[in-house]
Every structure is written in C-alpha cells, then in structure tokens.
Write a protein that holds these residues in place. Structure first.
Motif, PDB file in Angstrom:
ATOM      1  N   LEU A  20     -10.855  15.847   3.441  1.00  0.00           N
ATOM      2  CA  LEU A  20     -10.202  14.643   2.902  1.00  0.00           C
ATOM      3  C   LEU A  20      -9.988  13.771   3.974  1.00  0.00           C
ATOM      4  O   LEU A  20     -10.229  12.566   4.037  1.00  0.00           O
ATOM      5  N   ARG A  21      -9.675  14.417   5.281  1.00  0.00           N
ATOM      6  CA  ARG A  21      -9.491  13.590   6.351  1.00  0.00           C
ATOM      7  C   ARG A  21     -11.047  12.670   6.680  1.00  0.00           C
ATOM      8  O   ARG A  21     -10.448  11.493   6.845  1.00  0.00           O
ATOM      9  N   LEU A  22     -11.944  13.398   6.768  1.00  0.00           N
ATOM     10  CA  LEU A  22     -13.064  12.507   6.958  1.00  0.00           C
ATOM     11  C   LEU A  22     -13.457  11.365   5.812  1.00  0.00           C
ATOM     12  O   LEU A  22     -13.687  10.184   6.055  1.00  0.00           O
ATOM     13  N   VAL A  23     -13.095  11.887   4.877  1.00  0.00           N
ATOM     14  CA  VAL A  23     -13.303  10.716   3.658  1.00  0.00           C
ATOM     15  C   VAL A  23     -12.374   9.475   4.008  1.00  0.00           C
ATOM     16  O   VAL A  23     -12.871   8.482   4.173  1.00  0.00           O
ATOM     17  N   ILE A  24     -10.947   9.967   3.929  1.00  0.00           N
ATOM     18  CA  ILE A  24     -10.184   8.861   4.470  1.00  0.00           C
ATOM     19  C   ILE A  24     -10.214   7.819   5.491  1.00  0.00           C
ATOM     20  O   ILE A  24     -10.213   6.608   5.504  1.00  0.00           O
ATOM     21  N   GLU A  25     -10.640   8.537   6.658  1.00  0.00           N
ATOM     22  CA  GLU A  25     -11.016   7.913   8.047  1.00  0.00           C
ATOM     23  C   GLU A  25     -12.446   7.013   7.866  1.00  0.00           C
ATOM     24  O   GLU A  25     -12.123   5.929   8.304  1.00  0.00           O
ATOM     25  N   ASN A  26     -13.450   7.597   7.151  1.00  0.00           N
ATOM     26  CA  ASN A  26     -14.520   6.906   7.238  1.00  0.00           C
ATOM     27  C   ASN A  26     -14.295   5.510   6.081  1.00  0.00           C
ATOM     28  O   ASN A  26     -15.121   4.631   6.182  1.00  0.00           O
ATOM     29  N   PRO A  78       4.924   7.313  -1.907  1.00  0.00           N
ATOM     30  CA  PRO A  78       4.026   7.463  -3.085  1.00  0.00           C
ATOM     31  C   PRO A  78       3.021   8.396  -2.985  1.00  0.00           C
ATOM     32  O   PRO A  78       2.395   8.979  -1.998  1.00  0.00           O
ATOM     33  N   ILE A  79       3.115   9.327  -3.958  1.00  0.00           N
ATOM     34  CA  ILE A  79       2.318  10.802  -4.012  1.00  0.00           C
ATOM     35  C   ILE A  79       1.333  10.723  -5.002  1.00  0.00           C
ATOM     36  O   ILE A  79       1.422  10.412  -6.220  1.00  0.00           O
ATOM     37  N   ILE A  80       0.120  11.288  -4.534  1.00  0.00           N
ATOM     38  CA  ILE A  80      -1.095  11.617  -5.275  1.00  0.00           C
ATOM     39  C   ILE A  80      -1.355  12.971  -5.229  1.00  0.00           C
ATOM     40  O   ILE A  80      -1.578  13.499  -4.022  1.00  0.00           O
ATOM     41  N   PHE A  81      -1.039  13.602  -6.381  1.00  0.00           N
ATOM     42  CA  PHE A  81      -1.244  15.217  -6.241  1.00  0.00           C
ATOM     43  C   PHE A  81      -2.818  15.439  -6.467  1.00  0.00           C
ATOM     44  O   PHE A  81      -3.535  14.803  -7.264  1.00  0.00           O
ATOM     45  N   LEU A 111     -13.883   7.640  -6.104  1.00  0.00           N
ATOM     46  CA  LEU A 111     -12.694   7.663  -6.890  1.00  0.00           C
ATOM     47  C   LEU A 111     -11.235   7.987  -6.242  1.00  0.00           C
ATOM     48  O   LEU A 111     -10.217   6.870  -6.451  1.00  0.00           O
ATOM     49  N   LEU A 112     -11.320   8.873  -5.121  1.00  0.00           N
ATOM     50  CA  LEU A 112     -10.305   9.271  -4.298  1.00  0.00           C
ATOM     51  C   LEU A 112      -9.805   7.861  -3.474  1.00  0.00           C
ATOM     52  O   LEU A 112      -8.658   7.642  -3.472  1.00  0.00           O
ATOM     53  N   ILE A 113     -10.643   7.302  -2.920  1.00  0.00           N
ATOM     54  CA  ILE A 113     -10.478   6.131  -2.294  1.00  0.00           C
ATOM     55  C   ILE A 113     -10.012   4.834  -2.965  1.00  0.00           C
ATOM     56  O   ILE A 113      -9.152   4.161  -2.507  1.00  0.00           O
ATOM     57  N   LYS A 114     -10.540   4.931  -4.129  1.00  0.00           N
ATOM     58  CA  LYS A 114     -10.062   3.656  -5.245  1.00  0.00           C
ATOM     59  C   LYS A 114      -8.747   3.808  -5.370  1.00  0.00           C
ATOM     60  O   LYS A 114      -7.796   3.117  -5.219  1.00  0.00           O
ATOM     61  N   ARG A 115      -8.275   5.316  -5.626  1.00  0.00           N
ATOM     62  CA  ARG A 115      -6.718   5.500  -6.048  1.00  0.00           C
ATOM     63  C   ARG A 115      -5.876   5.177  -4.619  1.00  0.00           C
ATOM     64  O   ARG A 115      -4.929   4.549  -4.701  1.00  0.00           O
TER      65      ARG A 115
END
Length: 205
Positions: A20-26, A78-81, A111-115
């Motif tokens: 998840l960290r790699l996806v978010i940082e990228n 803001p929480i995304i479960f 989808l994750l990045i969009k959210r």
C-alpha cells in the motif's frame, strides 16, 4: 503540524502495509505506516491531517475500536476501511460512525488512488474552511463589545437606521461602527462578512 496531507496506513500485515505504501507514494502522496492501532495512537501524526487506510481485523485494538477511540477524542480522520473479511453489519456500523468508504481486499491500485484522491481533496477544502473560520475568530477578538453587538445585525442584513433604532443610538454611529468592523475583520463588503460570520457561528454551535 504538516501543511501537506498524509495517507496513514494501519495494518498488521507487513506485506500489505509495504504494498500500500508503494502504491500511495508512487501516486505522489506522503505516507506513513503503522503495524497496529496502538502504535498509530502513540504517534505524533495525530496532530496532522490527511486520511487513514485502516485494516479491520488486527490483533489487539481492531479497526472498529480505533475508529471509536478517534471519535471519542474528537479526532475526525477520514477513514477508508480495507478488509478481506467484511460483512454488511460491519460496513453499516463503520459508515454510521463516520467512515468514508469500506473496501474489500484485494483492491485495484487505480480504484484505491481514486478513493484517496477524493478524500484528500475534500479534506483540503475542509481545512481551508476551518482556517478561514479560525482567522475570522481571531479578528473578532479585536472588536469592542458594542461592535460585537452590532456585528450579527449587520450580518443579518439590517440597515444602519434599523440597527440604530433597535439599539437606541444614531444611525451615523452605526455607520462608524460598520466601517470599523469591516476594517478590523479585513472583509471588503457586508456580504462577505455575513457569510463568514454565519460560518463561524455554525462552527461554534
């Protein structure tokens, strides 16, 4: 306190956290990871802003319990479960408690990045609004008791003569107070003053 939003990841699975960290940082976002809800609560990031990607089923304090604890402390992250074993009752409880989304693992990166983008954009808007209200509150502190008495009447759209009759003073005195209120609050017109005053009043209720 950081001026940039951050995505906080709380998940007991190292592989999931790292992915998840790699996806978010990228995607260009700042990111911090935590192996447990307890570690997150102990971190200094509670004074920062952003959004929380939160696993549901974890040893010790689970995701639902962390959400409840943050609500108890009035920390409205803001929480995304994110969960691999979600249920409709769990989803309903989380959303009623203020969660933004409830997603099932595995989730596509797009989808994750969009959210996340949608949540951070809304968070930035809310932060900007809160800052404007805080600045207005600071300016209101410079007003005299009489100006504070006149301010809500001006914001409500009453004329100088109407305010003067209501308070038993001349309308020319109201004109002077009106000009001082605008100057001290830094507003350029009565409409702008009224909108900010109403936002400040609603925030304090």
């Amino acid at each position: 306190m950081s001026t940039e939003p951050c995505v906080f990841i709380v998940d007991d699975d190292y592989a999931v956290r790292d992915a998840l960290r790699l996806v978010i940082e990228n995607a260009g976002f700042a990111c911090r990871t935590f192996e447990s809800a307890e570690h997150f609560l102990q971190a200094s990031c509670l004074n920062e802003y952003g959004c929380l990607l939160l696993d549901v089923n974890m040893p010790g304090m689970n995701g639902d319990e962390l959400q409840a604890e943050l609500n108890r402390r009035n920390m409205r992250f803001p929480i995304i479960f994110l969960t691999a074993y979600g249920s409709i009752p769990q989803t309903v409880r989380a959303m009623k408690a203020g969660a933004i989304d409830y997603l099932t693992k595995p989730i596509s990166n797009d989808l994750l990045i969009k959210r996340v983008q949608a949540v951070l954009q809304e968070t930035a808007k809310r932060k900007e609004k809160d800052l404007a209200i805080q600045q207005l509150n600071n300016r209101l502190n410079d007003l005299t008791n009489r100006e504070l008495e006149i301010l809500p009447l001006i914001a409500a759209g009453h004329s100088n003569k109407e305010i003067g009759r209501q308070l038993g003073i001349s309308y020319r005195t109201i004109e002077v107070h009106r000009a001082r209120i605008l100057r001290k609050t830094g507003m350029t017109n009565i409409l702008e003053l009224g909108r900010l005053y109403e936002a400040c009043r609603l925030k304090s209720d």
